[in-house]
Structure formats: structure tokens, C-alpha cells
Design an enzyme around this catalytic site. Sequence first.
Site, short mmCIF file in Angstrom:
data_model
loop_
_atom_site.label_atom_id
_atom_site.label_comp_id
_atom_site.label_asym_id
_atom_site.label_seq_id
_atom_site.Cartn_x
_atom_site.Cartn_y
_atom_site.Cartn_z
N ASP A 157 -1.89 -7.90 6.66
CA ASP A 157 -2.90 -6.39 6.40
C ASP A 157 -3.99 -6.97 7.79
OD1 ASP A 157 -4.57 -4.01 7.41
OD2 ASP A 157 -4.41 -3.49 4.97
N HIS A 165 -0.80 -3.13 6.64
CA HIS A 165 -1.35 -2.07 6.42
C HIS A 165 -0.81 -1.00 6.77
CE1 HIS A 165 -5.15 0.52 6.17
NE2 HIS A 165 -4.59 1.47 6.80
#
Length: 230
Positions: free
Chosen positions: A168, A199
Site C-alpha cells: 500500500d 491500496h
Amino acid sequence: MTIQIDASDGSGSFDAYIAEPADMPRGAIVVIQEIFGVNPGIRQKCDDWAAAGYLALAPDLFWRLEPGIELDPDIPEQMQEAFGWMNKFDQQLGVADIKAAIKAARAKLGGGKVGVVGYCLGGRLAFMAATRTDSDASVGYYGVGIDNLLGEKHAIANPVLLHVAGADHFVTPDIQAKMHEGLDDHPKVTIYDYPGEDHGFAAEMGKRRSEAAAQLADERTAAFFAEHIR
């Protein structure tokens, strides 16, 4: 279909997308939006929970800024617009609106358990709901800035599940380490890591979705709610 929910501070009312199961609900799930508003992907999440037997609500948390925002993260201009709304968004009021949505869901159930599940900004708000509302169970997908909320962990009274994307770019490895350090020993919190995932991997549609990881995370969430929202 939408319903109107009164804000707890008396400042007005806001829409919430609602999806109802064919039979008596086994409980309710409040679906907390990303920075893109209650868009088709969030509405699909609600529809899927309704198909699984839950009453599902997705409150329009950006209503104080502009009601009805729906953005597509695959369109660069709309992605930038979404960051603009996020920077203007009052998270404290957002949590208050989630609390009002939980109350509305319970009223529609005639009592019963209500869980929350959120994505991105909603993942952070789901953690805040776990510490600041009476949600019966809370799930956060790739929540941003949870490391800054660890001082509230003592207030977690009901089960929490967090899905962390290993790659992420908003929640870097040092932040992930802080989350594990702060929460791994909490009896109410479970964290699952998804190495190599970025993400937004569990988005319902669009370029961000990573099918295998999304299915695994969603299966874990379904099992979590089946245990705690019944």
C-alpha cells in the site's frame, strides 16, 4: 433506493443507499465509502450484503460538502477531485454520521446487531467507529492513518478485523509495523496482511481490483460477520 437519516447534531439530514434482503435480515451492515462517494462500487457492496441476508446501508458522508458525490478512481481528474473532498472532510462529523446510520439500521431491524465495513478513508472511519460508536463488529480495508489512532485502542469493546495491503503506497511498511505492534496483542483485533497487494485491491470494479486477494479478504469478512452479526 435511498433513505433519509437525521444528523445527530441537528444540522440536517443525509441520504443513505439501502439494500434489503429478500427475507428477515440476519443483522445489518453499514458500508462506509471511500473518498469517491457512494459510487456504483459501494452500492454493489451493499447489494452483495443484502444477497447474503443482511440489511445494508451506505451513508453519504460527504453530504455537508456536496450531496451525491460519485467519482471514478480510474479517471485521473476524478481521482484528484476525490483527494480534494477528502482534505475538506471533517472526520469527527463523519463518525457522528456513521453513528446515526448505525442507529437508523437498528431501528429498521427493530433491534439487533449492526456491523460496519469501510474501505480506504472508510477503513480508517471503521476503526474510529470501533472506538467511538456502539458498532457490534467493525471491518477496515486498507485504512489510512490507523497508526495515529492507536491511542484509542483501549476503547475497542467489540471485534475488529483489519485487512492490510502489503504494498500500500498510502500505508507504508513502517506504518504497517506500528499497526501490528500496537494491535497484535489486542484480544478483540485481528489483522490480515496481503503481501504485494496495493491500496484498493478489494474495489468492486476498476483497475485497482486484485481478484484473488479481494475474494480472500471478502471471504474472511463474510465469516467474521457471520460469527458476530447474528
